[in-house]
Design an enzyme around this catalytic site. Structure first.
Site, PDB file in Angstrom:
ATOM      1  N   VAL A 163      23.611 -13.012  49.466  1.00 60.66           N
ATOM      2  CA  VAL A 163      24.185 -12.611  48.190  1.00 60.66           C
ATOM      3  C   VAL A 163      23.030 -12.377  47.227  1.00 60.66           C
ATOM      4  O   VAL A 163      22.165 -13.244  47.078  1.00 60.66           O
ATOM      5  CB  VAL A 163      25.105 -13.742  47.675  1.00 60.66           C
ATOM      6  CG1 VAL A 163      25.552 -13.470  46.250  1.00 60.66           C
ATOM      7  CG2 VAL A 163      26.311 -13.925  48.595  1.00 60.66           C
ATOM      8  N   CYS A 164      23.009 -11.213  46.576  1.00 59.30           N
ATOM      9  CA  CYS A 164      21.904 -10.895  45.665  1.00 59.30           C
ATOM     10  C   CYS A 164      21.890 -11.840  44.467  1.00 59.30           C
ATOM     11  O   CYS A 164      22.897 -12.003  43.778  1.00 59.30           O
ATOM     12  CB  CYS A 164      22.015  -9.463  45.170  1.00 59.30           C
ATOM     13  SG  CYS A 164      20.900  -9.122  43.795  1.00 59.30           S
ATOM     14  N   VAL A 165      20.738 -12.447  44.200  1.00 64.28           N
ATOM     15  CA  VAL A 165      20.661 -13.466  43.160  1.00 64.28           C
ATOM     16  C   VAL A 165      20.934 -12.896  41.765  1.00 64.28           C
ATOM     17  O   VAL A 165      21.689 -13.485  40.983  1.00 64.28           O
ATOM     18  CB  VAL A 165      19.307 -14.220  43.205  1.00 64.28           C
ATOM     19  CG1 VAL A 165      18.124 -13.303  42.953  1.00 64.28           C
ATOM     20  CG2 VAL A 165      19.302 -15.370  42.204  1.00 64.28           C
ATOM     21  N   ALA A 173      24.533 -12.100  41.486  1.00 62.09           N
ATOM     22  CA  ALA A 173      25.309 -13.340  41.546  1.00 62.09           C
ATOM     23  C   ALA A 173      25.245 -14.098  40.223  1.00 62.09           C
ATOM     24  O   ALA A 173      26.255 -14.628  39.747  1.00 62.09           O
ATOM     25  CB  ALA A 173      24.796 -14.227  42.681  1.00 62.09           C
TER      26      ALA A 173
END
Lengths: 120, 130, 98
Positions: free
Chosen positions: B77-79, B82
């Protein structure tokens, strides 16, 4: 590291949705990884480059300036679809950065030459 | 052949995550490898364990979690995406002073570089979105 | 290149853009994109024109889900997820026209 040809295709207008901004973030990371990065702007994506954006009154951070900074990241291949510009009453003079205006057929050839095409 | 998959929309609102899941399963069943599934834009919402779909509906998140566990999939999941949307693991909660976490098992939070790396390391990368 | 389209031609110009950019290769219609491959629709002529230079595919599960599997435009090949994976593997690159 392997260097691949990455093209980021932008087909959506800015601010109405977040795609344009988050696409730019990927482009900058791609450049930081020293990949051979190019960007294409077609359909409503050409609106991303319209100069004179002022987002103060809508309360969203503007990012027109980021396109101007792409050169510092060695992202200099910006292809803009002529047909999409014309259909929207725009010319290259309306855009905030120097671009290469291309026909759809030429754009297709650039796409064919890529290793990775990501469309946002 | 080595595949990677990019999921750009959350569950339920769009079909993208369902199509991506079916595609991923088929890739594996045909003997190919998946280097990484990367969740970006609203796609990060596929990584919350707090969804409760109606009992007669599919649980998109649980399906991804199970696939990750069964097939040792790397699901990232892209930080940045997110953080914007409130998808939080323990590290992120600590770093940003949040009082809860919601990342589902099988997912991990990491940077956009992981997407570029997926493009470099994979023979094919397929995007599912809106 | 494999060009993946997931919206109807009335919702988005994605199919037209892909048809005009692509010189050879394939088009795969998935999700709402499959409505473009239905007989008698306004997009049928455009697809038929493109068939000389492009191969057109539609994802069977999406056609069936939408009740249009029996209305397929002639010349369009139906594939399952299996065929979807094969198409991605056979083409050097793919692009989802989002």
């Amino acid at each position: 590291m392997t260097i691949k040809k990455f093209m980021f295709v932008n087909r959506k207008a800015p601010y109405g949705t977040i795609y344009a901004l988050e696409s730019l973030e990927v482009v900058l990371i791609g450049a930081a990884f020293e990949q051979d990065v190019s960007m294409a702007f077609t359909d409503d994506g050409v609106y991303q480059l319209k100069k004179g954006q002022n987002t103060k009154a809508i309360g969203i951070k503007g990012f027109e300036k980021t396109y101007g900074a792409l050169e510092d990241y060695d992202v200099t291949k910006l292809y803009v679809d002529q047909e999409s510009l014309t259909a929207r009453g725009l010319t290259a003079e309306d855009l905030c950065v120097p671009v290469e205006v291309v026909s759809r057929a030429e754009l297709g050839k650039h796409m064919e030459a890529q290793d990775v095409v990501l469309s946002f | 052949m080595i595949f990677s998959i990019l999921v750009n929309e959350g569950p339920y609102q769009h079909q993208a995550s369902d199509t991506a899941f079916n595609f991923a399963k088929t890739v594996l069943s045909k003997g190919h490898t998946i280097f990484r599934v990367f969740f970006y834009h609203d796609g990060v919402n596929n990584g919350t364990r707090l969804t409760t779909p109606p009992q007669d509906d599919r649980n998109v998140i649980a399906k991804w979690t199970k696939l990750a566990q069964d097939s040792e999939l790397d699901m990232v999941v892209c930080v940045a995406a997110a953080q914007r949307r409130g998808i939080v693991d323990e590290g992120e909660a600590k770093r940003n002073g949040k009082d809860a976490t919601n990342l589902a098992p099988g997912f991990r939070i990491s940077g956009l570089g992981q997407l570029i790396e997926a493009g470099i390391q994979s023979d094919r990368i397929v995007t599912f979105g809106d | 290149m494999l060009n993946i389209i997931n919206k109807t031609p009335w919702d988005r110009p994605a199919l037209d853009a892909a048809l005009q950019c692509a010189d050879g290769g394939s088009i795969l219609l998935i999700e709402d994109g499959v409505y473009a491959a239905t007989r008698g629709s306004a997009s049928e002529a455009r697809l038929k024109d493109a068939m000389g230079r492009l191969k057109i595919y539609a994802l069977g599960p999406d056609l069936e889900a939408r009740g249009v599997a029996d209305r397929l435009t002639e010349g369009v090949t139906v594939v399952g997820y299996d065929g979807f994976v094969d198409l991605v593997a056979e083409n050097k690159t793919c692009q989802s026209w989002l």
